[in-house]
Design a protein around this motif. Structure first.
Motif, PDB file in Angstrom:
ATOM      1  N   HIS A  59      35.379  45.980  40.379  1.00 21.93           N
ATOM      2  CA  HIS A  59      34.421  45.817  39.257  1.00 21.93           C
ATOM      3  C   HIS A  59      34.005  44.617  39.213  1.00 21.93           C
ATOM      4  CE1 HIS A  59      33.132  45.040  35.197  1.00 21.93           C
ATOM      5  NE2 HIS A  59      33.882  43.956  35.003  1.00 21.93           N
ATOM      6  N   HIS A  83      33.993  36.218  36.680  1.00 27.97           N
ATOM      7  CA  HIS A  83      34.116  36.400  35.066  1.00 27.97           C
ATOM      8  C   HIS A  83      35.264  37.081  34.661  1.00 27.97           C
ATOM      9  CE1 HIS A  83      33.001  40.770  35.695  1.00 27.97           C
ATOM     10  NE2 HIS A  83      33.053  40.868  34.391  1.00 27.97           N
ATOM     11  N   ASP A  84      36.027  37.995  35.505  1.00 30.68           N
ATOM     12  CA  ASP A  84      37.182  38.618  34.851  1.00 30.68           C
ATOM     13  C   ASP A  84      38.542  38.014  35.526  1.00 30.68           C
ATOM     14  OD1 ASP A  84      36.608  40.154  32.972  1.00 30.68           O
ATOM     15  OD2 ASP A  84      36.139  41.943  34.129  1.00 30.68           O
ATOM     16  N   ASP A 156      27.887  43.802  33.873  1.00 32.46           N
ATOM     17  CA  ASP A 156      29.378  43.825  33.360  1.00 32.46           C
ATOM     18  C   ASP A 156      29.814  45.322  33.121  1.00 32.46           C
ATOM     19  OD1 ASP A 156      32.077  43.334  33.021  1.00 32.46           O
ATOM     20  OD2 ASP A 156      31.623  41.911  31.524  1.00 32.46           O
TER      21      ASP A 156
HETATM   22 FE   LIG Z   1      34.042  42.707  33.433  1.00 41.72          FE
END
Ligand SMILES: [Fe+2]
Ligand SMILES: [Fe+2]
Length: 200
Positions: A59, A83-84, A156
């Motif tokens: 992802h 971002h994650d 996203d």
């Molecule tokens: Fe994400």
């Protein structure tokens, strides 16, 4: 000159200038390895959270690949990749966790978007949990509001596709190293008030 290998103190308040010079040198050397530690942490997301059709690592790579495909600049691409990164260590505030990691090294616009991406993502699913999908409206007056909307919509929420051509982590390594080699908190890095487009 006296070659110190460790400090003289056992309580910080007893440290000398030589002690803190030594620590300063160690710290600078250690900080230079931040990019590689982040890449190693990202690699671990390969076996995190299940249920999706792709791993958290895939992802992350796909989110960054979509940013690249949009012609977004290096700050956006590295932010999309990271971002994650807090998913494993800070599952209840993973957005601000990631934002704090990148904040000294990217444009303010970009760290704001990463910090708030969690609430912006809710528009896609919160109704399924009987929560407010529009909770993000409380941020509507912020100049980067639309950037966060676009970050989530384009990169996203769309990056859970096992068929998307997604490059390996090494593809992004040089960009991560470049960003984390910048002078931390430098005004020319933070560029407050400047908004670069997500799509060029
Ligand atoms: Fe994400
Ligand atoms: Fe997230």
């Amino acid at each position: 000159m006296n070659e110190m290998t460790t400090v003289s103190f056992t309580k910080m308040k007893h440290g000398t200038r030589d002690d803190y010079d030594l620590l300063g040198r160690h710290e600078a050397e250690y900080a230079a390895g931040t990019a590689d530690r982040l890449l190693a942490q990202l690699a671990k997301l390969g076996d995190g959270l299940s249920g999706y059709k792709v791993s958290r690592l895939e992802h992350s790579l796909q989110t960054a690949a979509r940013a690249e495909a949009d012609g977004a600049d290096i700050d956006w691409v590295v932010a999309a990749l990271l971002h994650d990164i807090g998913d494993e260590l800070a599952p209840h505030n993973h957005d601000s966790f990631a934002a704090d990691i990148i904040r000294p090294f990217v444009r303010d616009q970009v760290s704001w978007v990463v910090q708030h991406h969690g609430i912006f993502q809710m528009v896609y699913y919160a109704h399924h949990y009987d929560r407010d999908p529009e909770a993000r409206r409380k941020l509507a007056d912020h100049p980067c509001y639309q950037d966060a909307v676009d970050f989530c919509e384009r990169w996203d929420q769309s990056s859970f596709d096992p068929d998307y051509p997604t490059p390996p982590l090494e593809h992004f390594a040089s960009k991560v190293r470049e960003v984390f080699a910048r002078p931390a908190w430098d005004e020319s890095v933070l560029r407050k008030g400047l908004r670069e487009p997500l799509v060029s």
